[in-house]
Design a protein around this motif. Structure first.
Motif, short mmCIF file in Angstrom:
data_model
loop_
_atom_site.label_atom_id
_atom_site.label_comp_id
_atom_site.label_asym_id
_atom_site.label_seq_id
_atom_site.Cartn_x
_atom_site.Cartn_y
_atom_site.Cartn_z
N GLY A 94 3.85 -0.55 -0.06
CA GLY A 94 3.12 0.72 0.03
C GLY A 94 2.87 1.34 -1.34
O GLY A 94 1.78 1.86 -1.61
N VAL A 95 3.87 1.28 -2.22
CA VAL A 95 3.71 1.85 -3.55
C VAL A 95 2.64 1.10 -4.34
O VAL A 95 1.81 1.72 -5.02
CB VAL A 95 5.07 1.85 -4.31
CG1 VAL A 95 4.87 2.12 -5.78
CG2 VAL A 95 6.00 2.87 -3.69
N VAL A 96 2.62 -0.23 -4.23
CA VAL A 96 1.59 -1.01 -4.94
C VAL A 96 0.20 -0.61 -4.44
O VAL A 96 -0.72 -0.42 -5.25
CB VAL A 96 1.83 -2.53 -4.76
CG1 VAL A 96 0.63 -3.34 -5.21
CG2 VAL A 96 3.08 -2.95 -5.53
N MET A 97 0.06 -0.44 -3.14
CA MET A 97 -1.24 -0.04 -2.60
C MET A 97 -1.64 1.34 -3.09
O MET A 97 -2.81 1.57 -3.45
CB MET A 97 -1.20 -0.08 -1.07
CG MET A 97 -1.01 -1.49 -0.52
SD MET A 97 -0.73 -1.51 1.23
CE MET A 97 -2.41 -1.38 1.81
N LEU A 98 -0.68 2.26 -3.14
CA LEU A 98 -0.98 3.61 -3.63
C LEU A 98 -1.29 3.61 -5.12
O LEU A 98 -2.16 4.37 -5.58
CB LEU A 98 0.18 4.56 -3.33
CG LEU A 98 0.36 4.93 -1.87
CD1 LEU A 98 1.64 5.74 -1.68
CD2 LEU A 98 -0.85 5.72 -1.36
#
Length: 141
Positions: A69-73
């Motif tokens: 999720g952090v990579v996507m954000l």
């Protein structure tokens, strides 16, 4: 043929035989107590290990999902900076990367402090065992 067993005469209080029996009983009780406490430490350690495994598994799954999720954000944030602030894509990535590194450093420091305060050893049982061993080895104290 008689099946009666001749019993030894009852021990006289203060006789060497009764003192030897008393000392033998104390040693036997101390050995049994020591074995029970070792088993208690072992049992407590196994329970703590089982709980630690469950915690690590749950945290690992959470960390993987959080990382995705952090990579996507991060990707989305870099693109938003590029489009909204009219920054070059490389500058957008540098800003977002710097913010992520700063947050990572903060998280690592907090994690290190938590780890420093964590003790996985079975303290209660171990302390009781230490106290009894100390008492057995130094009974005059």
């Amino acid at each position: 043929m008689s099946t009666n067993v001749v019993d030894s005469p009852p021990a006289v209080v203060g006789s060497p035989q009764s003192v030897a029996d008393l000392v033998s009983g104390i040693v036997s009780d101390a050995e049994r107590l020591f074995k029970q406490q070792v088993e208690m430490v072992r049992s407590e350690f196994k329970e703590d290990l089982r709980q630690t495994k469950q915690i690590v598994l749950a945290m690992s799954v959470g960390a993987v999902l959080l990382a995705v999720g952090v990579v996507m954000l991060i990707v989305a944030l870099a693109h938003v900076l590029h489009e909204q602030a009219q920054l070059p894509m490389s500058a957008s990535w540098a800003i977002v990367g710097g913010a992520v590194v700063l947050l990572g450093i903060i998280a690592a420091v907090i994690g290190g402090r938590i780890l420093a305060s964590y003790n996985p050893l079975p303290d209660k049982s171990f302390n009781a065992l230490q106290e009894n061993v100390s008492w057995i080895t130094n009974p005059q104290k």
